[in-house]
Design an enzyme around this catalytic site. Structure first.
Site, PDB file in Angstrom:
ATOM      1  N   HIS A  82     -27.205 -56.380  -7.330  1.00 44.62           N
ATOM      2  CA  HIS A  82     -26.790 -57.349  -6.053  1.00 44.62           C
ATOM      3  C   HIS A  82     -28.082 -57.976  -5.796  1.00 44.62           C
ATOM      4  CE1 HIS A  82     -29.188 -54.482  -3.383  1.00 44.62           C
ATOM      5  NE2 HIS A  82     -28.599 -53.536  -4.087  1.00 44.62           N
ATOM      6  N   ASP A  84     -28.540 -59.455  -2.400  1.00 45.07           N
ATOM      7  CA  ASP A  84     -29.029 -59.256  -1.010  1.00 45.07           C
ATOM      8  C   ASP A  84     -30.123 -58.115  -0.881  1.00 45.07           C
ATOM      9  OD1 ASP A  84     -26.898 -57.462  -1.805  1.00 45.07           O
ATOM     10  OD2 ASP A  84     -26.721 -57.137   0.495  1.00 45.07           O
ATOM     11  N   ASP A 114     -34.978 -51.938  -4.877  1.00 41.11           N
ATOM     12  CA  ASP A 114     -33.405 -52.130  -4.352  1.00 41.11           C
ATOM     13  C   ASP A 114     -32.824 -53.509  -4.256  1.00 41.11           C
ATOM     14  OD1 ASP A 114     -30.890 -51.462  -3.314  1.00 41.11           O
ATOM     15  OD2 ASP A 114     -31.854 -50.945  -1.546  1.00 41.11           O
ATOM     16  N   GLU A 148     -23.967 -56.208  -1.099  1.00 39.15           N
ATOM     17  CA  GLU A 148     -23.832 -54.658  -1.396  1.00 39.15           C
ATOM     18  C   GLU A 148     -24.354 -53.911  -0.108  1.00 39.15           C
ATOM     19  OE1 GLU A 148     -24.936 -50.748  -2.330  1.00 39.15           O
ATOM     20  OE2 GLU A 148     -26.437 -52.261  -1.762  1.00 39.15           O
ATOM     21  N   GLU A 149     -25.531 -54.524   0.641  1.00 40.87           N
ATOM     22  CA  GLU A 149     -25.994 -53.700   1.635  1.00 40.87           C
ATOM     23  C   GLU A 149     -25.129 -53.399   2.916  1.00 40.87           C
ATOM     24  OE1 GLU A 149     -28.476 -51.996   1.267  1.00 40.87           O
ATOM     25  OE2 GLU A 149     -29.836 -52.855  -0.410  1.00 40.87           O
TER      26      GLU A 149
END
Ligand SMILES: [Zn+2]
Length: 445
Positions: A82, A84, A114, A148-149
């Site tokens: 991801h 984002d 992350d 994704e977040e």
């Protein structure tokens, strides 16, 4: 000039992705992943390279690169990262969270672990495969995904629902895993093969209003909900030693007494009490359906007996459990209290799992052993949610992995997730470039 080595390229690309500030605030207007889709497209572009952009709403861009396989029926492998990140306030950070500074061999910034470091290293591995004129037997996909977040609404969920033709795959790797687990002997590197599910609930108790100056034998909703919370906090269901747990324990190097303790539900509870808090909490969540009462609301005024009170419970489930199993566990814990509650649930987000075996598993294990001699790869379960779940539900075998050097310990790694001073060292980036390239070559050969 672009450096020609994997570490240098991964470092520069990661710095760019951090500086792109694709901050996901959970609103459709946030994210701005088109910035990083542009950067990755510019990096990956070349003669004969097929890149497609997908944008469900303006700015929420996902990028897909495909290398079609030469053989029908050979497996399709997807590397998904991801682009984002969650918000970060500069306060409490030693370096600008969106500066992407390289300090003493570490790249600093929101998303470094992350998961922009993985997304960047996957892109560099892809570029290396392309440069060599690679002709895989099975199809290869590099997928830089948005959102994704915030549940994947404009990212993986949407792509799986609407564009399976572009991202559908048999095998997939995404976040997270690959930091050294402080448990068992030697270097233990976890691969996420499973994710817990969630089934959030709101429990409401009713009472009869009256004057707060005369509480004797009143029917008080706040008191009822306090009883409910107290039962939930002190009477949680016992450990369940499911398949992922058993294979996790089997792959660790443990002395026989420890192995026996972890293989018996009752002795496991005793063992958890003796372990350091961080690892105990992790192992507990791995083996239990967890119930955490995190919000309580009730009553209207200090001098009025409460007519209504509500508790919100964060419930995390193990593979094989659904809403009905959760209700029956709660009924067991609450006894007669259950009958007086109004229950509302948010709907099932079921746990998912993939078997820790097969071509991709073997490739990841083999590459890891070469890159980190003497290490052990163990199957693991993620407590939260990643985009892997959308793919597992379509039948894809999906793993969460990375490969981090020994510079960052497990506890610190976990603190950096959505926390302060997030950063990744260049040795980890280098390990990951090698890992992804080697795994792709082997799986699709
Ligand atoms: Zn992530």
């Amino acid at each position: 000039m672009i450096p020609s080595d994997g570490v240098g390229e991964a470092t520069e690309l990661l710095q760019q992705l951090i500086r792109d500030r694709c901050v996901n605030e959970g609103t459709p207007e946030s994210g701005h992943e088109s910035r990083s889709a542009d950067a990755l497209a510019a990096y990956l572009a070349g003669p004969g390279v097929e890149l497609r952009r997908f944008e469900p709403v303006p700015g929420r861009t996902s990028l897909v690169l495909r290398v079609e396989g030469t053989e029908r029926g050979a497996p399709t492998l997807c590397f998904m990262g991801h682009t984002d990140v969650v918000p970060a306030a500069a306060e409490g950070w030693s370096h600008d969270p969106f500066g992407g500074e390289l300090v003493d061999g570490e790249v600093w910034g929101r998303g470094a672990v992350d998961m922009l470091g993985i997304t960047a290293s996957m892109a560099v591995a892809t570029k290396r495969l392309l440069r060599g004129g690679w002709r895989p037997r099975g199809t290869f996909i590099y997928f830089a995904v948005a959102d994704e977040e915030a549940m994947g609404t404009y990212g993986a969920k949407w792509m799986v629902d609407e564009h399976w033709d572009a991202v559908g795959c048999d095998l997939l790797v995404t976040e997270f895993g690959g930091t050294r687990l402080p448990f068992g002997r030697g270097t233990v590197l976890p691969v996420a093969v499973s994710e817990k599910g969630s089934h959030w609930m709101r429990l409401r108790a009713r009472g009869v209003p009256g004057h707060g100056s005369m509480p004797y034998r009143t029917d008080n909703a706040v008191v009822h909900i306090a009883d409910v919370i107290s039962r939930i906090a002190h009477d949680q269901p016992p450990a369940e030693l499911h398949e992922v747990w058993r294979s996790f324990v089997a792959s660790l190097d443990l002395d026989p007494a420890e192995r026996a303790a972890l293989s018996d539900p009752r002795r496991l509870e005793e063992r958890l009490e003796a372990l350091p808090l961080g690892i105990a909490r992790t192992l507990h969540a791995l083996t239990h359906t967890t119930f955490s009462p995190n919000i309580v609301q009730g009553g209207t005024k200090t001098n009025v007996v409460a007519e209504s009170a509500e508790a919100h419970i964060d419930i995390r489930t193990l593979p094989g459990q659904d809403g009905e199993s959760v209700r029956s566990m709660l009924r067991g814990m609450l006894g007669e209290l259950w009958d007086h509650l109004e229950v509302a649930a948010e709907g099932d987000n079921l746990a998912t799992a993939s078997p820790a075996s097969g071509r991709l598993w073997d490739a990841l294990v083999g590459a890891t052993r070469r890159l980190v001699p003497g290490s052990r790869v163990v199957p693991f379960m993620v407590m939260g949610a990643t985009d892997a779940r959308f793919f597992r539900r379509k039948g894809t075998k999906a793993y969460g992995y990375g490969l981090f050097s020994d510079r960052v310990g497990f506890d610190e790694f976990m603190r950096m997730f959505h926390g302060r001073n997030e950063r990744i060292d260049q040795a980890s980036l280098g390990l990951m470039v090698e890992l992804w390239e080697s795994a792709a070559r082997e799986v699709l050969a």
